[in-house]
Design a protein around this motif. Structure first.
Motif, PDB file in Angstrom:
ATOM      1  N   LEU A 158       0.837  -1.207   0.000  1.00 57.09           N
ATOM      2  CA  LEU A 158       0.000   0.000   0.000  1.00 57.09           C
ATOM      3  C   LEU A 158       0.868   1.251   0.000  1.00 57.09           C
ATOM      4  O   LEU A 158       0.676   2.169  -0.804  1.00 57.09           O
ATOM      5  CB  LEU A 158      -0.922  -0.040   1.212  1.00 57.09           C
ATOM      6  N   GLU A 159       1.846   1.311   0.915  1.00 51.87           N
ATOM      7  CA  GLU A 159       2.720   2.477   1.004  1.00 51.87           C
ATOM      8  C   GLU A 159       3.576   2.626  -0.255  1.00 51.87           C
ATOM      9  O   GLU A 159       3.787   3.740  -0.760  1.00 51.87           O
ATOM     10  CB  GLU A 159       3.631   2.345   2.223  1.00 51.87           C
ATOM     11  N   TRP A 160       4.084   1.517  -0.743  1.00 48.85           N
ATOM     12  CA  TRP A 160       4.958   1.538  -1.926  1.00 48.85           C
ATOM     13  C   TRP A 160       4.224   2.147  -3.107  1.00 48.85           C
ATOM     14  O   TRP A 160       4.763   2.986  -3.833  1.00 48.85           O
ATOM     15  CB  TRP A 160       5.365   0.112  -2.233  1.00 48.85           C
ATOM     16  N   GLU A 161       2.980   1.731  -3.303  1.00 46.09           N
ATOM     17  CA  GLU A 161       2.212   2.263  -4.429  1.00 46.09           C
ATOM     18  C   GLU A 161       1.887   3.735  -4.240  1.00 46.09           C
ATOM     19  O   GLU A 161       1.952   4.518  -5.194  1.00 46.09           O
ATOM     20  CB  GLU A 161       0.935   1.456  -4.614  1.00 46.09           C
ATOM     21  N   ASP A 163       3.606   5.944  -2.553  1.00 52.55           N
ATOM     22  CA  ASP A 163       4.812   6.769  -2.559  1.00 52.55           C
ATOM     23  C   ASP A 163       5.603   6.676  -3.861  1.00 52.55           C
ATOM     24  O   ASP A 163       6.457   7.527  -4.122  1.00 52.55           O
ATOM     25  CB  ASP A 163       5.724   6.375  -1.395  1.00 52.55           C
ATOM     26  N   ALA A 164       5.341   5.660  -4.671  1.00 56.55           N
ATOM     27  CA  ALA A 164       6.088   5.475  -5.923  1.00 56.55           C
ATOM     28  C   ALA A 164       5.184   4.834  -6.955  1.00 56.55           C
ATOM     29  O   ALA A 164       5.441   3.728  -7.425  1.00 56.55           O
ATOM     30  CB  ALA A 164       7.324   4.616  -5.693  1.00 56.55           C
ATOM     31  N   GLY A 165       4.130   5.520  -7.312  1.00 63.78           N
ATOM     32  CA  GLY A 165       3.187   4.980  -8.281  1.00 63.78           C
ATOM     33  C   GLY A 165       3.842   4.737  -9.632  1.00 63.78           C
ATOM     34  O   GLY A 165       4.914   5.249  -9.925  1.00 63.78           O
ATOM     35  N   GLY A 166       3.182   3.946 -10.457  1.00 64.74           N
ATOM     36  CA  GLY A 166       3.705   3.685 -11.790  1.00 64.74           C
ATOM     37  C   GLY A 166       4.715   2.565 -11.863  1.00 64.74           C
ATOM     38  O   GLY A 166       5.463   2.465 -12.851  1.00 64.74           O
ATOM     39  N   LEU A 167       4.753   1.709 -10.867  1.00 66.84           N
ATOM     40  CA  LEU A 167       5.656   0.559 -10.908  1.00 66.84           C
ATOM     41  C   LEU A 167       5.157  -0.466 -11.926  1.00 66.84           C
ATOM     42  O   LEU A 167       3.959  -0.701 -12.045  1.00 66.84           O
ATOM     43  CB  LEU A 167       5.743  -0.096  -9.527  1.00 66.84           C
ATOM     44  N   ASP A 168       6.087  -1.076 -12.635  1.00 70.78           N
ATOM     45  CA  ASP A 168       5.738  -2.172 -13.542  1.00 70.78           C
ATOM     46  C   ASP A 168       5.863  -3.525 -12.847  1.00 70.78           C
ATOM     47  O   ASP A 168       5.031  -4.419 -13.039  1.00 70.78           O
ATOM     48  CB  ASP A 168       6.653  -2.166 -14.777  1.00 70.78           C
ATOM     49  N   THR A 169       6.924  -3.681 -12.054  1.00 67.38           N
ATOM     50  CA  THR A 169       7.254  -4.959 -11.423  1.00 67.38           C
ATOM     51  C   THR A 169       7.841  -4.696 -10.051  1.00 67.38           C
ATOM     52  O   THR A 169       8.562  -3.704  -9.860  1.00 67.38           O
ATOM     53  CB  THR A 169       8.299  -5.722 -12.271  1.00 67.38           C
ATOM     54  N   VAL A 170       7.555  -5.569  -9.090  1.00 68.29           N
ATOM     55  CA  VAL A 170       8.253  -5.521  -7.809  1.00 68.29           C
ATOM     56  C   VAL A 170       8.839  -6.896  -7.515  1.00 68.29           C
ATOM     57  O   VAL A 170       8.231  -7.925  -7.808  1.00 68.29           O
ATOM     58  CB  VAL A 170       7.344  -5.065  -6.645  1.00 68.29           C
ATOM     59  N   LEU A 171      10.041  -6.890  -6.953  1.00 62.67           N
ATOM     60  CA  LEU A 171      10.742  -8.108  -6.553  1.00 62.67           C
ATOM     61  C   LEU A 171      10.700  -8.210  -5.035  1.00 62.67           C
ATOM     62  O   LEU A 171      11.102  -7.272  -4.337  1.00 62.67           O
ATOM     63  CB  LEU A 171      12.189  -8.088  -7.033  1.00 62.67           C
ATOM     64  N   VAL A 172      10.219  -9.358  -4.539  1.00 66.28           N
ATOM     65  CA  VAL A 172       9.975  -9.531  -3.103  1.00 66.28           C
ATOM     66  C   VAL A 172      10.558 -10.867  -2.653  1.00 66.28           C
ATOM     67  O   VAL A 172      10.231 -11.916  -3.222  1.00 66.28           O
ATOM     68  CB  VAL A 172       8.466  -9.499  -2.797  1.00 66.28           C
ATOM     69  N   TRP A 186      -2.403  -6.784  -2.390  1.00 62.33           N
ATOM     70  CA  TRP A 186      -2.638  -5.348  -2.482  1.00 62.33           C
ATOM     71  C   TRP A 186      -2.551  -4.883  -3.936  1.00 62.33           C
ATOM     72  O   TRP A 186      -3.418  -4.156  -4.425  1.00 62.33           O
ATOM     73  CB  TRP A 186      -1.653  -4.547  -1.633  1.00 62.33           C
ATOM     74  N   PHE A 187      -1.506  -5.282  -4.656  1.00 59.88           N
ATOM     75  CA  PHE A 187      -1.330  -4.821  -6.036  1.00 59.88           C
ATOM     76  C   PHE A 187      -2.379  -5.409  -6.978  1.00 59.88           C
ATOM     77  O   PHE A 187      -2.657  -4.810  -8.027  1.00 59.88           O
ATOM     78  CB  PHE A 187       0.084  -5.138  -6.524  1.00 59.88           C
ATOM     79  N   ASP A 188      -2.941  -6.548  -6.613  1.00 55.54           N
ATOM     80  CA  ASP A 188      -4.123  -7.064  -7.310  1.00 55.54           C
ATOM     81  C   ASP A 188      -3.925  -7.132  -8.822  1.00 55.54           C
ATOM     82  O   ASP A 188      -4.803  -6.767  -9.596  1.00 55.54           O
ATOM     83  CB  ASP A 188      -5.331  -6.187  -6.961  1.00 55.54           C
ATOM     84  N   ARG A 189      -2.730  -7.555  -9.251  1.00 58.86           N
ATOM     85  CA  ARG A 189      -2.347  -7.717 -10.657  1.00 58.86           C
ATOM     86  C   ARG A 189      -2.141  -6.392 -11.400  1.00 58.86           C
ATOM     87  O   ARG A 189      -1.903  -6.402 -12.615  1.00 58.86           O
ATOM     88  CB  ARG A 189      -3.361  -8.582 -11.425  1.00 58.86           C
ATOM     89  N   ARG A 190      -2.273  -5.259 -10.725  1.00 56.35           N
ATOM     90  CA  ARG A 190      -1.950  -3.981 -11.383  1.00 56.35           C
ATOM     91  C   ARG A 190      -0.454  -3.875 -11.650  1.00 56.35           C
ATOM     92  O   ARG A 190      -0.020  -3.147 -12.559  1.00 56.35           O
ATOM     93  CB  ARG A 190      -2.389  -2.797 -10.501  1.00 56.35           C
ATOM     94  N   VAL A 191       0.321  -4.550 -10.815  1.00 56.41           N
ATOM     95  CA  VAL A 191       1.780  -4.570 -10.905  1.00 56.41           C
ATOM     96  C   VAL A 191       2.215  -6.030 -10.914  1.00 56.41           C
ATOM     97  O   VAL A 191       1.640  -6.854 -10.192  1.00 56.41           O
ATOM     98  CB  VAL A 191       2.407  -3.830  -9.702  1.00 56.41           C
ATOM     99  N   TYR A 242      -2.098 -14.229  -7.465  1.00 58.35           N
ATOM    100  CA  TYR A 242      -1.616 -12.852  -7.628  1.00 58.35           C
ATOM    101  C   TYR A 242      -0.118 -12.710  -7.895  1.00 58.35           C
ATOM    102  O   TYR A 242       0.325 -11.618  -8.256  1.00 58.35           O
ATOM    103  CB  TYR A 242      -1.985 -12.030  -6.380  1.00 58.35           C
ATOM    104  N   VAL A 243       0.680 -13.758  -7.710  1.00 57.14           N
ATOM    105  CA  VAL A 243       2.118 -13.677  -7.960  1.00 57.14           C
ATOM    106  C   VAL A 243       2.414 -14.156  -9.376  1.00 57.14           C
ATOM    107  O   VAL A 243       1.917 -15.208  -9.796  1.00 57.14           O
ATOM    108  CB  VAL A 243       2.904 -14.514  -6.927  1.00 57.14           C
ATOM    109  N   ASP A 244       3.228 -13.399 -10.108  1.00 57.62           N
ATOM    110  CA  ASP A 244       3.536 -13.765 -11.489  1.00 57.62           C
ATOM    111  C   ASP A 244       4.377 -15.037 -11.559  1.00 57.62           C
ATOM    112  O   ASP A 244       4.028 -15.984 -12.259  1.00 57.62           O
ATOM    113  CB  ASP A 244       4.285 -12.604 -12.173  1.00 57.62           C
ATOM    114  N   HIS A 245       5.496 -15.064 -10.852  1.00 61.51           N
ATOM    115  CA  HIS A 245       6.344 -16.251 -10.802  1.00 61.51           C
ATOM    116  C   HIS A 245       7.371 -16.060  -9.700  1.00 61.51           C
ATOM    117  O   HIS A 245       7.454 -14.989  -9.091  1.00 61.51           O
ATOM    118  CB  HIS A 245       7.027 -16.528 -12.151  1.00 61.51           C
ATOM    119  N   VAL A 246       8.166 -17.089  -9.464  1.00 64.05           N
ATOM    120  CA  VAL A 246       9.231 -17.035  -8.464  1.00 64.05           C
ATOM    121  C   VAL A 246      10.570 -17.249  -9.161  1.00 64.05           C
ATOM    122  O   VAL A 246      10.747 -18.216  -9.917  1.00 64.05           O
ATOM    123  CB  VAL A 246       9.041 -18.109  -7.372  1.00 64.05           C
ATOM    124  N   ALA A 247      11.510 -16.343  -8.918  1.00 64.62           N
ATOM    125  CA  ALA A 247      12.873 -16.467  -9.422  1.00 64.62           C
ATOM    126  C   ALA A 247      13.749 -17.068  -8.325  1.00 64.62           C
ATOM    127  O   ALA A 247      13.589 -16.744  -7.145  1.00 64.62           O
ATOM    128  CB  ALA A 247      13.415 -15.102  -9.833  1.00 64.62           C
TER     129      ALA A 247
END
Length: 314
Positions: A158-161, A163-172, A186-191, A242-247
């Motif tokens: 929630l905070e990340w979005e 404070d830094a909108g417009g993200l394409d991908t996040v690594l967690v 939270w990102f609900d497939r928007r990112v 909701y997760v794209d894949h795992v690296a």
């Protein structure tokens, strides 16, 4: 299933108890990455990791039993639960395995919580914790397999979005998966949300491949924070949706990322906290040109002597 309303409610509930950690956009030269990174500095959180979010959300969400709370942890979750319990005036008993780092064990002791060290792995500590909860009536605060925990961790997203909108991908980074479960919901497939696990500790990767939670062997320098043997049903269901894949990243890449965090940002990161960056610098995740990539730096409870030895020759 977890909802975004649950995460919003958690954010309001824990306000004033945790920090809104900063987000920085860092040039590709900072860490030698293919693209600039939008880094969420969650290692600046109280207790040194994101775990305080889930701990406070759980303890503030309802009445607590007279016996207090207990938790099993590789270290960071235990620190967070012990800290939250002490802040709220609740008794706490924390169970950790023998692989927990001395630095994390010391931080738990500093809170005044009762500490039990025993068993070779996190799963052993969890079994002891569950037995104690059944015997005493204490509330067992699970490190990841609980909706209140996952909702609290989701406030990072929630905070990340905001404070830094417009993200394409996040690594967690992924241990048990409560963090990526909350963030991805939270990102609900928007990112695009990409999990990062050590090659030797891949519980979520294995669960997604198998179509359900499975036990895995754990052997990694990041095992004290990313060492869950099984992600269990709640995390798997959320990640599958909701997760794209795992690296997967080798331990050598995690060590390299720890060095880069210190040299580029003067950030003292534990191995698990450096795993997400490791995926970007070793090529386990390859961004497209111009892709706006977020990297979560999530843990600073590192043995400083070990870190000093790692970076001395750099």
């Amino acid at each position: 299933m977890l909802t975004t309303d649950d995460i919003r409610a958690a954010h309001e509930r824990i306000a004033g108890r945790v920090r809104r950690t900063p987000t920085m956009t860092l040039s590709a030269d900072t860490f030698g990455t293919p693209v600039p990174v939008v880094m969420k500095l969650e290692f600046l959180q109280v207790t040194g990791t994101f775990k305080a979010r889930g701990a406070f959300n759980t303890l503030l969400a309802g009445p607590m039993p007279a016996a207090g709370v207990c938790a099993a942890s590789g270290g960071n979750h235990g620190i967070a639960v012990a800290h939250a319990a002490a802040t709220l005036g609740l008794p706490a008993r924390i169970f950790v395995p023998e692989i927990s780092s001395p630095a994390k064990i010391a931080r738990i002791r500093e809170t005044g919580a009762a500490l039990i060290v025993g068993g070779a792995r996190y799963s052993d500590a969890l079994a002891a914790c569950e037995a104690y909860a059944a015997e005493t009536g204490a509330l067992s605060v699970h490190a990841y397999d609980a909706w209140p925990t996952m909702a609290g961790q989701g406030t990072v997203g929630l905070e990340w979005e905001e404070d830094a909108g417009g993200l394409d991908t996040v690594l967690v980074a992924v241990g048990g998966g409560g963090l990526i479960g909350g963030i991805s919901r939270w990102f609900d497939r928007r990112v695009k949300v990409v999990g990062v696990e050590p090659e030797g500790s891949r519980a979520l990767h294995a669960a997604l491949a198998a179509g359900g939670p499975v036990d895995v062997d754990v052997q990694s320098i990041a095992a004290d924070s990313l060492g869950a043997r099984n992600v269990f049903a709640r995390v798997h269901a959320t990640a599958a949706a909701y997760v794209d894949h795992v690296a997967l990243v080798p331990d050598a890449a995690i060590r390299d990322a720890q060095k880069r965090l210190w040299l580029g940002l003067r950030a003292a990161s534990e191995p698990g906290g450096a795993a997400a960056l490791a995926a970007l610098v070793c090529g386990a995740y390859e961004p497209a040109p111009g892709e706006r990539v977020g990297v979560l730096a999530c843990g600073a409870n590192v043995d400083l002597a070990a870190l000093s030895g790692l970076v001395t020759d750099a």
